[in-house]
Design a protein around this motif. Structure first.
Motif, short mmCIF file in Angstrom:
data_model
loop_
_atom_site.label_atom_id
_atom_site.label_comp_id
_atom_site.label_asym_id
_atom_site.label_seq_id
_atom_site.Cartn_x
_atom_site.Cartn_y
_atom_site.Cartn_z
N PHE A 80 37.46 -11.21 14.46
CA PHE A 80 38.52 -11.65 13.56
C PHE A 80 39.12 -12.88 14.22
CE2 PHE A 80 43.17 -11.75 12.82
CZ PHE A 80 43.13 -12.13 11.48
N SER A 81 39.38 -13.91 13.43
CA SER A 81 39.93 -15.14 13.97
C SER A 81 40.81 -15.79 12.91
CB SER A 81 38.78 -16.08 14.37
OG SER A 81 39.28 -17.27 14.92
N ALA A 82 42.10 -15.95 13.23
CA ALA A 82 43.01 -16.52 12.23
C ALA A 82 42.99 -18.04 12.28
CB ALA A 82 44.43 -15.99 12.47
N THR A 86 38.72 -17.71 18.37
CA THR A 86 37.84 -16.56 18.63
C THR A 86 36.49 -16.76 17.93
OG1 THR A 86 39.85 -15.22 18.63
CG2 THR A 86 37.76 -14.04 18.64
N GLU A 87 36.55 -17.41 16.76
CA GLU A 87 35.32 -17.62 15.99
C GLU A 87 34.28 -18.41 16.79
OE1 GLU A 87 34.47 -18.51 11.45
OE2 GLU A 87 35.44 -20.21 12.41
N SER A 88 34.70 -19.50 17.46
CA SER A 88 33.74 -20.31 18.23
C SER A 88 33.05 -19.47 19.28
CB SER A 88 34.44 -21.47 18.97
OG SER A 88 35.35 -22.09 18.16
N ARG A 122 54.80 -11.84 8.62
CA ARG A 122 53.85 -10.74 8.35
C ARG A 122 53.13 -10.26 9.63
NH1 ARG A 122 48.21 -11.56 5.13
NH2 ARG A 122 47.27 -9.58 5.70
N ALA A 123 52.60 -11.19 10.43
CA ALA A 123 51.87 -10.78 11.64
C ALA A 123 52.80 -10.04 12.60
CB ALA A 123 51.26 -12.00 12.32
N ASP A 124 54.01 -10.55 12.77
CA ASP A 124 54.99 -9.88 13.65
C ASP A 124 55.24 -8.45 13.17
OD1 ASP A 124 55.25 -12.14 15.15
OD2 ASP A 124 57.20 -12.75 14.34
N PRO A 154 41.87 -12.24 18.57
CA PRO A 154 42.95 -12.93 19.28
C PRO A 154 44.01 -11.93 19.72
CG PRO A 154 43.22 -13.19 16.91
CD PRO A 154 42.00 -12.34 17.11
N ILE A 155 44.75 -12.27 20.75
CA ILE A 155 45.87 -11.41 21.18
C ILE A 155 47.09 -11.75 20.32
CG2 ILE A 155 47.53 -11.00 23.06
CD1 ILE A 155 44.91 -9.60 23.64
N TRP A 156 47.65 -10.74 19.72
CA TRP A 156 48.89 -10.88 18.95
C TRP A 156 49.94 -9.96 19.59
CZ3 TRP A 156 47.68 -10.82 12.90
CH2 TRP A 156 47.02 -12.01 12.56
N THR A 183 40.79 -13.82 22.79
CA THR A 183 41.31 -15.14 23.17
C THR A 183 42.83 -15.06 23.05
OG1 THR A 183 41.33 -16.10 20.93
CG2 THR A 183 39.27 -16.28 22.18
N SER A 184 43.49 -15.90 23.81
CA SER A 184 44.96 -15.90 23.75
C SER A 184 45.48 -17.22 24.28
CB SER A 184 45.52 -14.75 24.60
OG SER A 184 45.40 -15.08 25.96
N HIS A 185 46.79 -17.40 24.08
CA HIS A 185 47.43 -18.58 24.64
C HIS A 185 47.51 -18.44 26.15
CE1 HIS A 185 50.01 -22.02 24.88
NE2 HIS A 185 50.96 -21.32 25.48
N SER A 186 47.95 -17.28 26.61
CA SER A 186 48.05 -17.06 28.07
C SER A 186 47.90 -15.58 28.48
CB SER A 186 49.40 -17.57 28.58
OG SER A 186 50.45 -16.88 27.91
N SER A 187 48.17 -14.65 27.57
CA SER A 187 48.11 -13.22 27.93
C SER A 187 46.68 -12.79 28.26
CB SER A 187 48.59 -12.35 26.77
OG SER A 187 49.85 -12.76 26.33
N GLY A 188 46.58 -11.80 29.16
CA GLY A 188 45.28 -11.20 29.47
C GLY A 188 44.89 -10.18 28.39
C1 LIG Z 1 51.19 -13.46 15.56
C2 LIG Z 1 50.66 -14.05 16.83
C3 LIG Z 1 51.01 -13.48 18.03
C4 LIG Z 1 50.49 -14.01 19.23
N1 LIG Z 1 50.81 -13.41 20.41
C5 LIG Z 1 50.33 -13.90 21.57
C6 LIG Z 1 50.61 -13.28 22.81
O1 LIG Z 1 51.25 -12.23 22.89
N2 LIG Z 1 50.09 -13.82 23.94
C7 LIG Z 1 49.36 -14.98 23.92
O2 LIG Z 1 48.93 -15.42 24.98
N3 LIG Z 1 49.04 -15.58 22.74
C8 LIG Z 1 49.50 -15.08 21.59
N4 LIG Z 1 49.17 -15.66 20.39
C9 LIG Z 1 48.27 -16.81 20.42
C10 LIG Z 1 46.85 -16.41 20.09
O3 LIG Z 1 46.44 -15.27 20.80
C11 LIG Z 1 45.84 -17.52 20.44
O4 LIG Z 1 46.24 -18.72 19.87
C12 LIG Z 1 44.43 -17.13 20.01
O5 LIG Z 1 43.50 -17.82 20.78
C13 LIG Z 1 44.18 -17.40 18.54
O6 LIG Z 1 42.89 -17.00 18.20
P1 LIG Z 1 42.25 -17.35 16.77
O7 LIG Z 1 42.27 -18.85 16.64
O8 LIG Z 1 40.87 -16.83 16.84
O9 LIG Z 1 43.09 -16.69 15.74
C14 LIG Z 1 49.66 -15.16 19.19
C15 LIG Z 1 49.33 -15.70 17.96
C16 LIG Z 1 49.80 -15.16 16.79
C17 LIG Z 1 49.42 -15.77 15.48
#
Ligand SMILES: Cc1cc2nc3c(=O)[nH]c(=O)nc-3n(C[C@H](O)[C@H](O)[C@H](O)COP(=O)(O)O)c2cc1C
Length: 231
Positions: A80-82, A86-88, A122-124, A154-156, A183-188
């Motif tokens: 799943f990739s928003a 993650t898709e790549s 919605r995601a929150d 992705p990590i949400w 995948t995530s911005h910074s979280s493990g």
């Molecule tokens: C609703 C939401 C919550 C997120 N929460 C986190 C988080 O807790 N930690 C983090 O490192 N990134 C967080 N992100 C960033 C995504 O994990 C990151 O951009 C990810 O690589 C997106 O993957 P995608 O492009 O495949 O959707 C969040 C993104 C969204 C949309």
């Protein structure tokens, strides 16, 4: 005179029948000698009866078990990739593993506003609700063919999006191997993988997952997969 002719004919008949009997035995030996060496030796040890069993076994199609093994070794990359990150990586994984790929598509697509986090969007809201199960559009028709699932998300808010829970609860993964990545911005990957594991039957072989950052190369993905499932 007549009597001695009958006697002679009887002897002749006995010899002819004995001859036929020998031919049958020779025939059985021939078919036994068509078997692989080890089987012939075993047949010789066990006598004629074993030879017949071996012959019957040999007539069974040998390709069936091989086909079954091929089916059991199939891998499906599911993701799943928003926003495409993650898709790549899922696409890299499918190419590396020569696997099929399946995208989890939400029935109700996420808008930009839905994805804006810490806005109570919605995601929150979904992430705050353990029981949220966003609906998936479509399904994997032939899930029983796959023995291994590579699962990307992705990590949400520190967890997998709830739509991954929907996916895991939609199929019977008994006996399959699941390898998660995120995948995530910074979280493990943190507890996200453990929590997903809990949604699966005990017989699922859950492998240790890994978190990747945006822009991860195909080589990095390959190195990880080699250690995780190609070893
Ligand atoms: C609703 C939401 C919550 C997120 N929460 C986190 C988080 O807790 N930690 C983090 O490192 N990134 C967080 N992100 C960033 C995504 O994990 C990151 O951009 C990810 O690589 C997106 O993957 P995608 O492009 O495949 O959707 C969040 C993104 C969204 C949309």
């Amino acid at each position: 005179m007549k009597k001695s002719i009958y006697v002679l004919l009887s002897f002749a008949l006995v010899f002819i029948m004995a001859g036929c009997g020998n031919h049958k035995a020779e025939g059985a030996q021939e078919s036994a000698s068509m078997q692989p060496e080890a089987q012939s030796e075993q047949a010789a040890d066990n006598g004629e009866e074993s030879s017949e069993i071996e012959s019957q076994e040999a007539s069974e199609p040998v390709s069936e078990p091989e086909q079954e093994t091929d089916m059991e070794q199939k891998t499906l990359v599911v993701y799943f990739s928003a926003t495409g990150t993650t898709e790549s990586l899922a696409e890299y994984a499918a190419e590396i593993l020569n696997a099929d790929i399946y995208e989890i598509v939400p029935e109700n697509p996420y808008t930009e506003a839905d994805l804006a986090y810490y806005t109570n969007g919605r995601a929150d809201q979904e992430q705050n609700d353990l029981n949220a199960r966003p609906a998936i559009s479509g399904s994997v028709e032939n899930m029983e063919e796959y023995s291994t699932i590579v699962l990307g998300y992705p990590i949400w808010h520190g967890q997998a999006p709830r739509i991954i829970s929907t996916f895991l609860e939609s199929y019977d993964f008994s006996g399959k191997t699941i390898l998660p990545f995120c995948t995530s911005h910074s979280s493990g990957i943190g507890s996200s993988a453990d929590n997903l594991h809990e949604l699966c039957p005990d017989s699922v072989k859950w492998l240790e997952g890994r978190r990747f950052e945006a822009g991860t190369t195909k080589e990095a993905m390959e190195n990880w997969l080699e250690g995780a499932i190609l070893k």
